[in-house]
Design a protein around this motif. Sequence first.
Motif, PDB file in Angstrom:
ATOM      1  N   LEU A 181      -7.045   5.449  -0.917  1.00 22.54           N
ATOM      2  CA  LEU A 181      -6.115   4.309  -1.010  1.00 22.54           C
ATOM      3  C   LEU A 181      -6.325   3.252  -1.293  1.00 22.54           C
ATOM      4  CD1 LEU A 181      -3.495   3.424   1.230  1.00 22.54           C
ATOM      5  CD2 LEU A 181      -5.390   2.296   2.724  1.00 22.54           C
ATOM      6  N   ALA A 182      -7.686   3.302  -1.370  1.00 25.17           N
ATOM      7  CA  ALA A 182      -8.771   2.119  -2.633  1.00 25.17           C
ATOM      8  C   ALA A 182      -8.116   2.625  -4.160  1.00 25.17           C
ATOM      9  CB  ALA A 182      -9.905   1.809  -2.527  1.00 25.17           C
ATOM     10  N   ALA A 183      -8.457   3.648  -4.033  1.00 28.03           N
ATOM     11  CA  ALA A 183      -7.513   3.963  -5.529  1.00 28.03           C
ATOM     12  C   ALA A 183      -6.480   4.052  -6.151  1.00 28.03           C
ATOM     13  CB  ALA A 183      -7.894   5.410  -5.537  1.00 28.03           C
ATOM     14  N   MET A 184      -5.833   4.223  -4.953  1.00 30.05           N
ATOM     15  CA  MET A 184      -4.355   3.623  -5.898  1.00 30.05           C
ATOM     16  C   MET A 184      -3.522   2.908  -5.348  1.00 30.05           C
ATOM     17  SD  MET A 184      -2.830   7.274  -3.343  1.00 30.05           S
ATOM     18  CE  MET A 184      -2.857   9.139  -3.780  1.00 30.05           C
ATOM     19  N   ALA A 208       1.109  -0.905  -0.139  1.00 26.90           N
ATOM     20  CA  ALA A 208       0.327   0.432  -0.225  1.00 26.90           C
ATOM     21  C   ALA A 208       0.956   1.180  -0.081  1.00 26.90           C
ATOM     22  CB  ALA A 208      -1.004   0.034   1.140  1.00 26.90           C
ATOM     23  N   ARG A 209       1.720   1.457   0.413  1.00 26.27           N
ATOM     24  CA  ARG A 209       2.953   2.491   0.401  1.00 26.27           C
ATOM     25  C   ARG A 209       3.884   2.830  -0.480  1.00 26.27           C
ATOM     26  NH1 ARG A 209       3.756   0.164   5.946  1.00 26.27           N
ATOM     27  NH2 ARG A 209       5.898  -1.011   5.929  1.00 26.27           N
ATOM     28  N   MET A 210       4.199   1.447  -0.901  1.00 22.00           N
ATOM     29  CA  MET A 210       4.526   1.507  -2.546  1.00 22.00           C
ATOM     30  C   MET A 210       3.500   2.040  -3.567  1.00 22.00           C
ATOM     31  SD  MET A 210       6.172  -1.351  -4.703  1.00 22.00           S
ATOM     32  CE  MET A 210       4.480  -2.659  -4.873  1.00 22.00           C
ATOM     33  N   ALA A 211       1.993   1.062  -3.527  1.00 22.58           N
ATOM     34  CA  ALA A 211       1.010   1.614  -4.139  1.00 22.58           C
ATOM     35  C   ALA A 211       0.913   4.022  -4.579  1.00 22.58           C
ATOM     36  CB  ALA A 211       0.087   1.212  -4.209  1.00 22.58           C
ATOM     37  N   ASP A 241       4.413   4.947  -5.543  1.00 21.66           N
ATOM     38  CA  ASP A 241       4.127   5.150  -6.849  1.00 21.66           C
ATOM     39  C   ASP A 241       3.235   6.399  -7.917  1.00 21.66           C
ATOM     40  OD1 ASP A 241       6.027   3.605  -6.916  1.00 21.66           O
ATOM     41  OD2 ASP A 241       4.896   1.894  -7.611  1.00 21.66           O
ATOM     42  N   PHE A 242       1.811   5.948  -7.049  1.00 21.76           N
ATOM     43  CA  PHE A 242       0.756   7.063  -7.756  1.00 21.76           C
ATOM     44  C   PHE A 242       1.564   8.397  -7.905  1.00 21.76           C
ATOM     45  CE2 PHE A 242      -2.942   9.364  -7.748  1.00 21.76           C
ATOM     46  CZ  PHE A 242      -3.565   9.017  -8.541  1.00 21.76           C
ATOM     47  N   ARG A 265       4.460   9.345  -7.739  1.00 23.01           N
ATOM     48  CA  ARG A 265       4.977  10.195  -8.476  1.00 23.01           C
ATOM     49  C   ARG A 265       4.926   9.455 -10.125  1.00 23.01           C
ATOM     50  NH1 ARG A 265       9.482   6.618  -8.928  1.00 23.01           N
ATOM     51  NH2 ARG A 265       8.286   5.187  -8.136  1.00 23.01           N
ATOM     52  N   LEU A 266       3.916   8.865 -10.620  1.00 22.50           N
ATOM     53  CA  LEU A 266       3.873   8.527 -11.870  1.00 22.50           C
ATOM     54  C   LEU A 266       2.905   8.548 -12.269  1.00 22.50           C
ATOM     55  CD1 LEU A 266       5.455   4.803 -11.660  1.00 22.50           C
ATOM     56  CD2 LEU A 266       6.828   6.965 -12.087  1.00 22.50           C
ATOM     57  N   ALA A 267       1.859   7.991 -11.731  1.00 23.92           N
ATOM     58  CA  ALA A 267      -0.170   8.295 -12.289  1.00 23.92           C
ATOM     59  C   ALA A 267      -0.055   9.584 -13.044  1.00 23.92           C
ATOM     60  CB  ALA A 267      -0.501   8.592 -10.791  1.00 23.92           C
ATOM     61  N   GLY A 268      -0.563   9.680 -14.400  1.00 19.82           N
ATOM     62  CA  GLY A 268      -0.857  10.623 -15.304  1.00 19.82           C
ATOM     63  C   GLY A 268      -2.537  11.759 -14.834  1.00 19.82           C
ATOM     64  N   GLU A 269      -2.943  12.412 -15.071  1.00 17.82           N
ATOM     65  CA  GLU A 269      -3.052  13.678 -15.420  1.00 17.82           C
ATOM     66  C   GLU A 269      -4.410  12.712 -15.050  1.00 17.82           C
ATOM     67  OE1 GLU A 269      -4.921  17.368 -17.688  1.00 17.82           O
ATOM     68  OE2 GLU A 269      -2.896  17.299 -17.741  1.00 17.82           O
ATOM     69  N   GLU A 270      -5.328  12.272 -16.470  1.00 14.64           N
ATOM     70  CA  GLU A 270      -6.106  11.628 -16.315  1.00 14.64           C
ATOM     71  C   GLU A 270      -6.779  10.900 -14.959  1.00 14.64           C
ATOM     72  OE1 GLU A 270      -8.564   8.331 -18.704  1.00 14.64           O
ATOM     73  OE2 GLU A 270      -7.317  10.044 -19.977  1.00 14.64           O
ATOM     74  N   ASP A 271      -5.768   9.649 -14.474  1.00 16.53           N
ATOM     75  CA  ASP A 271      -5.867   9.384 -13.126  1.00 16.53           C
ATOM     76  C   ASP A 271      -5.602   9.981 -12.195  1.00 16.53           C
ATOM     77  OD1 ASP A 271      -4.983   6.848 -14.234  1.00 16.53           O
ATOM     78  OD2 ASP A 271      -2.490   7.301 -14.081  1.00 16.53           O
TER      79      ASP A 271
END
Length: 109
Positions: free
Chosen positions: A82-85, A48-51, A54-55, A57-63
């Motif tokens: 948390l669930a979304a990430m 979960a902490r990794m998610a 990562d979110f 640092r790496l999630a796009g504008e749409e995310d």
Amino acid sequence: MATLGDTLAAARRSSAGLEQWLRRTDPALADEAAAAAARIGISVSGYARMAIADFTRLAGEEDWATLMSGLRDSQDPGTTCLAAMVHWRLTAPACRAHSDTHQAGATHG
């Protein structure tokens, strides 16, 4: 209602606490996260902490837009976030360095 900050603070104090919370709030997601965490040899709270990292640092504008829409309509923003990430991390297209099959602790080249 717990906030994301409350949830993350609990995760830092107790891995078992975060896993139990996730299991109560979304059992199917908890099972998926547990399987992904096991594949790379980390705990569910570590996953979960990794998610989250990562979110961030790496999630796009749409995310991010999707996450913000979900938070706006949510009765429980901490759970929603948390669930979304975690869901994003489970379903994100994988590169070698960030895939669930990449060995935990391996150096990035």
